[in-house]
Enzyme design. Structure first.
Site, PDB file in Angstrom:
ATOM      1  N   TYR A  56       0.709  -1.191  -0.246  1.00 10.34           N
ATOM      2  CA  TYR A  56      -0.051   0.130   0.058  1.00 10.34           C
ATOM      3  C   TYR A  56       1.030   1.283   0.100  1.00 10.34           C
ATOM      4  O   TYR A  56       1.230   1.857   1.016  1.00 10.34           O
ATOM      5  CB  TYR A  56      -0.888  -0.066   1.267  1.00 10.34           C
TER       6      TYR A  56
ATOM      7  N   TRP B  50      -8.611   5.875   6.400  1.00 11.74           N
ATOM      8  CA  TRP B  50      -8.626   5.588   7.594  1.00 11.74           C
ATOM      9  C   TRP B  50      -7.175   5.151   8.359  1.00 11.74           C
ATOM     10  O   TRP B  50      -6.937   5.424   9.453  1.00 11.74           O
ATOM     11  CB  TRP B  50      -9.790   4.640   7.798  1.00 11.74           C
ATOM     12  N   ASP B  51      -6.232   4.623   7.770  1.00 13.82           N
ATOM     13  CA  ASP B  51      -5.047   4.054   8.074  1.00 13.82           C
ATOM     14  C   ASP B  51      -4.286   5.386   8.516  1.00 13.82           C
ATOM     15  O   ASP B  51      -3.817   5.444   9.496  1.00 13.82           O
ATOM     16  CB  ASP B  51      -4.217   3.542   6.620  1.00 13.82           C
TER      17      ASP B  51
ATOM     18  N   TYR C  59       1.167  -0.575  -6.923  1.00  8.33           N
ATOM     19  CA  TYR C  59      -0.203  -0.951  -6.455  1.00  8.33           C
ATOM     20  C   TYR C  59      -0.853  -0.923  -7.977  1.00  8.33           C
ATOM     21  O   TYR C  59      -0.830   0.011  -8.764  1.00  8.33           O
ATOM     22  CB  TYR C  59      -0.411   0.150  -5.657  1.00  8.33           C
TER      23      TYR C  59
ATOM     24  N   GLN D 163     -13.953   6.520   2.851  1.00  9.31           N
ATOM     25  CA  GLN D 163     -13.405   5.281   3.508  1.00  9.31           C
ATOM     26  C   GLN D 163     -14.146   5.601   5.273  1.00  9.31           C
ATOM     27  O   GLN D 163     -14.474   6.602   5.369  1.00  9.31           O
ATOM     28  CB  GLN D 163     -11.900   5.057   3.722  1.00  9.31           C
TER      29      GLN D 163
ATOM     30  N   GLY E  24     -13.715  -0.302   3.830  1.00 10.70           N
ATOM     31  CA  GLY E  24     -12.629  -0.652   4.547  1.00 10.70           C
ATOM     32  C   GLY E  24     -12.375  -2.199   4.635  1.00 10.70           C
ATOM     33  O   GLY E  24     -11.592  -2.496   5.052  1.00 10.70           O
TER      34      GLY E  24
ATOM     35  N   ASP F  77     -12.972  -4.958   2.729  1.00 12.24           N
ATOM     36  CA  ASP F  77     -13.099  -5.398   1.299  1.00 12.24           C
ATOM     37  C   ASP F  77     -13.964  -6.590   1.001  1.00 12.24           C
ATOM     38  O   ASP F  77     -14.856  -6.655   0.164  1.00 12.24           O
ATOM     39  CB  ASP F  77     -11.796  -5.549   0.542  1.00 12.24           C
TER      40      ASP F  77
ATOM     41  N   ARG G 235      -5.815 -13.002   0.356  1.00 12.50           N
ATOM     42  CA  ARG G 235      -6.524 -11.776  -0.081  1.00 12.50           C
ATOM     43  C   ARG G 235      -7.697 -12.077  -0.570  1.00 12.50           C
ATOM     44  O   ARG G 235      -8.099 -13.217  -0.833  1.00 12.50           O
ATOM     45  CB  ARG G 235      -5.278 -11.376  -1.068  1.00 12.50           C
TER      46      ARG G 235
ATOM     47  N   TYR H 126      -8.270 -12.063   4.930  1.00 17.40           N
ATOM     48  CA  TYR H 126      -8.610 -10.712   4.953  1.00 17.40           C
ATOM     49  C   TYR H 126      -9.567 -10.194   5.891  1.00 17.40           C
ATOM     50  O   TYR H 126      -9.622 -10.465   7.050  1.00 17.40           O
ATOM     51  CB  TYR H 126      -8.906 -10.286   3.604  1.00 17.40           C
TER      52      TYR H 126
ATOM     53  N   GLU I 141      -0.477  -6.704   9.643  1.00 20.04           N
ATOM     54  CA  GLU I 141      -1.742  -6.292   9.009  1.00 20.04           C
ATOM     55  C   GLU I 141      -2.881  -6.833   9.770  1.00 20.04           C
ATOM     56  O   GLU I 141      -4.082  -5.928  10.184  1.00 20.04           O
ATOM     57  CB  GLU I 141      -1.884  -6.319   7.538  1.00 20.04           C
TER      58      GLU I 141
HETATM   59  C1  DGY Z   1      -6.759  -2.662  -1.330  1.00 19.62           C
HETATM   60  O1  DGY Z   1      -6.213  -2.432  -2.401  1.00 19.62           O
HETATM   61  O2  DGY Z   1      -6.493  -3.991  -0.826  1.00 19.62           O
HETATM   62  C2  DGY Z   1      -7.257  -1.736  -0.609  1.00 19.62           C
HETATM   63  O3  DGY Z   1      -7.959  -2.325   0.529  1.00 19.62           O
HETATM   64  C3  DGY Z   1      -8.306  -0.944  -1.323  1.00 19.62           C
HETATM   65  O4  DGY Z   1      -8.463  -0.004  -0.626  1.00 19.62           O
END
Ligand code: DGY
Length: 424
Positions: A28, A34-35, A80, A100, A159, A161, A194, A347, A391
């Site tokens: 990321y 929010w992070d 990304y 978010q 947030g 996903d 994921r 996740y 995470e």
């Molecule tokens: C991701 O790319 O996994 C994020 O959670 C999207 O905000």
């Protein structure tokens, strides 16, 4: 012995990109909404000025309609996908096209109360109208019928996903139509942790739709591919509204107070629409079908954090939390471990997230539910002690998962989970 406080500070410093913090390197590489707010909470334990700066840089991405996007790109990074060119938004700095969870007001209130200086009050005063505009955007664009429940147009907006909360609505979203794309997330993290490819194809369809028809509220919401009322955002916004109102009162700002009180009253009434008797808690509500989702996710237990009370919470919701904690070694799994959709590593379909624990734990503590609050707090501490600043964590084994050296896990450690933190 490892000094986890020092490690956490080092993670925040290493993820600092010059006034804003990335959630973790590579996976990321931008500023996430929010992070970033949680990063500010962590910085506030050792560098108040840097903490304010984090939030101020987040609001540099605010749109003229009040929306604060979920990612601020600032530059292009091949690590990304989907990057700035895919979103088709028209903003400087470049951003994604939806929001978010709005935790910022709650964190700014804490900052403001901690920073007794003139400068602190001035910074809170400058942020107040921006927060008010963002909350107003949520209450209109994401609750167009004014029912007091706030919806998301993309699972990324929640947030959370790949939470089962979105499964039924996602089944009706067509896969992306455009040219093939390459996911980058699974080159940094094991694919079993994921979202699936089928989920990604649907995430990309919603992005495609927004880029094609525009990200304005007239195109999305009811007319877009997905529109689901989220107990997570609904509770977080209700709490944030209360904190925004408290801040307005403390700063002596009249503007917005009546409006915020109206939002609070409407939400207190509206949350009943998310109550799901069969699941024993609050669940998501698909606004295209009016159907409630099946199964409890951890955000159901943010009801206390939202300042709600009454028989549903005292009896049924507390019993549901006790049942779920009885079925997992570590609090609080993101989805009910006794539900067929639970997946301890994938996740938001099972793993524990420190930021959710922080909010659930604070809410329980404020409501006087000390035994439950302590379990949530102590498990968060143990997870980080055993596995480090991951995470997220497997609620059955405690193993760390997803990205490592994670900003918000380090921040929650410093602000709440560490023995040196005050457990507010
Ligand atoms: C991701 O790319 O996994 C994020 O959670 C999207 O905000």
């Amino acid at each position: 012995m490892r000094d986890l406080d020092e490690e956490a500070v080092a993670i925040l410093r290493a993820n600092d990109r010059g006034g804003f913090t990335v959630p973790t390197a590579r996976l990321y590489p931008y500023q996430w909404n929010w992070d970033s707010a949680f990063a500010a909470l962590g910085f506030a334990t050792f560098d108040l000025d840097r903490s304010w700066r984090e939030i101020e840089m987040l609001f540099e991405g605010q749109w003229p309609n009040g929306m604060v996007p979920h990612i601020i790109f600032r530059r292009d990074d091949p690590d990304y996908f989907p990057g700035p060119s895919v979103w088709g938004t028209d903003n400087d700095p470049p951003t994604s096209g939806h929001s978010q969870p709005p935790v910022a007001a709650t964190i700014i209130r804490a900052l403001f109360e901690k920073d007794a200086s003139e400068g602190g009050a001035a910074r809170a005063r400058a942020l107040y109208p921006k927060l008010l505009a963002w909350h107003r955007w949520f209450h209109t664009a994401r609750d167009p019928a004014g029912r007091g429940i706030v919806a998301v147009i993309h699972p990324w907006e929640s947030g959370r996903d790949n939470s089962p909360d979105w499964d039924e609505a996602m089944d009706r979203v067509e896969p992306a139509r455009a040219k093939a794309y390459t996911r980058r997330d699974t080159s940094h993290v094991d694919a079993s942790m994921r979202p699936t490819q089928s989920e990604y194809d649907r995430y990309m369809r919603i992005v495609e739709f927004g880029a094609e028809y525009g990200w304005g509220e007239d195109c999305l919401g009811r007319n877009g591919p997905l529109f689901v009322a989220d107990p997570g955002i609904t509770f977080i916004l209700l709490r944030a509204d209360r904190d925004l109102l408290a801040m307005a009162q403390a700063l002596g700002i009249d503007e917005g107070q009546a409006e915020i009180s109206g939002w609070i009253a409407r939400a207190e009434e509206g949350v009943g629409l998310l109550w799901n008797d069969a699941s024993g808690g609050y669940t998501a509500r698909d606004l295209k079908t009016e159907k409630l989702s099946d199964g409890l996710s951890s955000v159901s237990f943010l009801a206390w954090y939202a300042g709600l009370g009454g028989a549903w919470l005292e009896d049924t919701l507390a019993a549901s939390l006790e049942r779920i904690l009885g079925a997992s070694a570590f609090a609080v799994p993101s989805f009910d471990p006794e539900h067929r959709k639970f997946d301890s590593l994938r996740y938001w379909r099972g793993p524990v997230w420190a930021v959710i624990n922080y909010m659930v734990g604070r809410g329980l503590s404020e409501a006087g539910r000390e035994a439950l609050a302590r379990r949530v707090h102590d498990d968060t501490r143990r997870l980080i002690e055993i596995s480090g600043f991951y995470e997220y964590f497997d609620p059955l084994s405690g193993a760390g998962a997803g990205g490592g050296k994670f900003t918000w896990t380090a921040a929650i450690w410093l602000a709440w989970a560490s023995p040196s933190a005050s457990r507010g």
